[in-house]
Every structure is written in C-alpha cells, then in structure tokens.
Design an enzyme around this catalytic site. Structure first.
Site, mmCIF file in Angstrom:
data_model
loop_
_atom_site.group_PDB
_atom_site.id
_atom_site.type_symbol
_atom_site.label_atom_id
_atom_site.label_comp_id
_atom_site.label_asym_id
_atom_site.label_seq_id
_atom_site.Cartn_x
_atom_site.Cartn_y
_atom_site.Cartn_z
ATOM 1 N N LYS A 208 2.061 -3.605 6.421
ATOM 2 C CA LYS A 208 2.483 -3.546 5.012
ATOM 3 C C LYS A 208 3.972 -3.194 4.936
ATOM 4 C CE LYS A 208 -1.541 -4.569 3.451
ATOM 5 N NZ LYS A 208 -1.760 -5.939 2.973
ATOM 6 N N TYR B 228 -1.908 -1.143 11.043
ATOM 7 C CA TYR B 228 -2.212 -1.693 9.718
ATOM 8 C C TYR B 228 -1.102 -1.309 8.736
ATOM 9 C CZ TYR B 228 -3.689 -1.487 4.919
ATOM 10 O OH TYR B 228 -3.680 -1.594 3.557
ATOM 11 N N SER C 266 0.835 -1.196 0.000
ATOM 12 C CA SER C 266 0.000 0.000 0.000
ATOM 13 C C SER C 266 0.870 1.246 0.000
ATOM 14 C CB SER C 266 -0.861 -0.027 1.259
ATOM 15 O OG SER C 266 -1.380 1.240 1.532
#
Ligand code: UDP
Length: 342
Positions: free
Chosen positions: A156, A152, A126
């Site tokens: 990534k 979160y 992302s």
C-alpha cells in the site's frame, strides 16, 4: 449514457458493497474479479440487492492481455482498484506473492488508464501506511508515513508512491488514494458481507465466528497497552459508509481535472478491543467466550482517523455506528450459518 466504472476486486468485501453503492448512485459498475479470493455466492447476493446481475468479467488484474481487452470493450469513466491480497500475516511468509500481485495489478491498471485515456482512479490504500504514529494517535493526511510492519503494508505504501509518481508524469489524470481504517459490518439485507478465507485474522469476523460456535474462543491480543483499558485502539468504519466514500471520491474526481489527493476514510473515533466486545455482547445479547492473551507481533497500539478532509473535500462522513456494525456483522454470520445448514 452509461457511466461505466471498472471495479477491480469487485467481488470482495469492500468491492461488493461499493458495487451496490455505485448502482444506487447512477453508475454502471463492471465487476472484475477472478474469484481466487472471493466467494461466488456474492454474485447471488448482489443480484438480490440490485434486482439484476451486475456485469462481471472474470479476469486476473495482472493479466496484461486480459485487462487490455476489458479497456477495449468498455468506455470507462473511472476505475476503483481493490483487487489485492490483504492478509498481513500471510504476506510476511510470502512477500513475493504480495509484491507481485498487488504492485503488478496496480501498474497494469495505470498503464491501461494512460493508454486508453481513462482519467479517474480511486485506489484502496490503508491506514497501515502510518505505521505506529509517533505522538498524536489521531492521524491527518499530513501525518508522516512510517514504514509498515508487513509486506502487505508496504504494497500500500509503495502503491501510493506509484500513483503519486504517475500523476507527476501524467498531470491530466485524476488520482486518489483512500486510506481506509478498519472496515466492519455488512449490508443490512444480509445478502452480502465478508467471507474470510480460512481462520479470520480480523477482530469482527473472529468475534462473530466465535459467537456462532465456529471458533472456540477469541483471544484479545494484549491487555497491557498504554490505552484506556489496556487493549489496542482502532477506528472501525462500517463497510456501507466506506463503500459510499468511493462514490463521493469518483464524483469529486469527475469534477476536478488534474488532481491527486490522499484522503483518510474513518469515523474519527477510536474504539478499544474491549469496547467492541462489549458492544457486540450488549447489542446482540450473545455471550462471547474470550480471554486475554499475549500481544500480537506488529500490532499498532492506537490509531484513528482525523476525518476532516473527507468531509471538506468529498462531502462525506460516516453515518453508521459501531452498534450498527456489530448487529449487521452478526446478522450476516447467522445468515452464513443458515446457508451452510442447507
Ligand atoms: N484482535 C484481537 N484478537 C483477534 C483479532 C484482532 O485482539 O483475534 C485485535 C488486534 O490486536 C487489534 C484489533 O483487534 O488491536 C484489530 O485487529 P484487526 O486484525 O481486525 O485489524 P488491524 O490489526 O489490521 O488494525
């Protein structure tokens, strides 16, 4: 010979659109999902588009024994690893759940790839790994990573590092991080789209749910950012274009033994929140109930992709527009409303 591709999280928003694109391009996706965060209706939608039900294995990607059995069963050409939690806000309250699921799932996938000699992996990363870009807001893959503002985002960030380190240890693997910008829209058929769980966090489903009357009002988070109109800027990429990028990524990996690449997948153009609202209103004819509110904590002011590498390396570029995205997202929302009335 079938070209089996393991698609973890294949029943999710990007996963389901990628399953369609894989079939359209001659691959046989094996959809792995335990449906904890996916709606089973997606199976009907996929069956409608593809003319037959895709092969589905209901396994938790963190289940060591279960995933090993899947690798024993199919001779995979490659893996596309989507299965992960993705709610930024939730990850702040439940960091361990995010680190456990998102990192253990990836480690389990990589371990099996090594054990079964499956070479090709595409990983869902992302643009969150760029954090708030310092200076220029158009980011290339060379733009330094910054610490993301949520657990979160860190999953990534660390996920990419795990992949890079795995490549160093096993240089005959072909591994690729795709850094997605903001996926929006739905399949033209309205057979598949996004199913936000609970109240949506993302802008587009928030807009369509407000327009259909599920939500009362859209709050635009902040109007005092240093941008054209004071609202934040993002690179909104149609999910069908994004899905096709995975097919291009796989075919690149198949042709390039021993490679590790990180590639931005965006349109290369930034849009403000107000521009998205205006596009929605003018394309759909719907009047949206919205008002300015306070800034949302952790929001990046402005970021959009430099998408040159995707074009040069993968031969991929976005084709669909914001107009397509708002129309497709709106048609999908209307379809969901019709289904609920039945
Ligand atoms: N946004 C907003 N109201 C909402 C949801 C999002 O104004 O109800 C804004 C948000 O501040 C950001 C943009 O829309 O500028 C995209 O937000 P989203 O959560 O979709 O994506 P991300 O923040 O992950 O880029």
């Amino acid at each position: 010979m079938e070209k089996y591709i393991l698609v973890t999280g294949g029943a999710g928003y990007i996963g389901s659109h990628t399953v369609v694109s894989l079939v359209e391009n001659g691959y046989t996706p094996i959809l792995l999902d335990d449906f904890r965060n996916a709606n089973r209706i997606v199976v009907d939608g996929l069956t409608q588009i593809l003319g037959q039900q895709p092969i589905i294995v209901e396994v938790d990607v963190c289940d060591e024994k279960g995933l090993k059995e899947v690798f024993e069963r199919f001779n995979f050409v490659g893996v596309i690893h989507f299965a992960a939690y993705k709610a930024v806000g939730e990850s702040v309250g439940e960091p361990l759940k995010y680190y456990q699921n998102n990192l253990m799932g990836l480690i389990n996938v990589l371990s099996n790839m090594v054990a079964f000699n499956v070479k090709n992996l595409v990983f869902s990363s992302s643009c969150t790994v760029y954090g708030e870009p310092k200076g220029i807001k158009e980011v290339t893959e060379e733009t330094p990573k910054n610490f993301p503002s949520s657990p979160y985002g860190f999953t990534k960030w660390i996920g990419e590092q795990i992949i890079e380190d795995t490549f160093k240890a096993y240089p005959s693997l072909n591994l690729m991080n795709l850094r997605y910008f903001n996926p929006v829209g739905a399949h033209k058929s309205t057979a598949i789209g996004e199913f936000p769980i609970g109240k949506p966090n993302n802008l587009m489903p928030y807009i369509t749910q407000t327009a259909i009357g599920k939500l009362e009002k859209l709050t635009v988070f902040g109007n005092d950012y240093p941008t054209v109109d004071g609202t934040c800027i993002r690179d909104y990429i149609h999910v069908v274009d994004l899905a096709f990028a995975h097919v291009k990524a796989l075919s690149f990996l198949e042709k390039n033994e021993g490679c590790f690449e990180t590639i931005n997948i965006g349109t290369g153009k930034g849009s403000s929140v107000l521009e998205i609202i205006n596009a929605f209103e003018s394309e759909t004819g719907q009047k949206l109930n919205w008002a300015f509110g306070l800034r949302r904590e952790g929001d990046v002011t402005e970021i959009f992709a430099n998408a040159t590498k995707a074009k040069n390396v993968l031969g991929w570029e976005s084709k669909l527009t914001i107009k397509d995205a708002v129309i497709d997202a709106w048609n999908w929302e209307k379809k969901l409303a019709e289904q609920n009335e039945k």
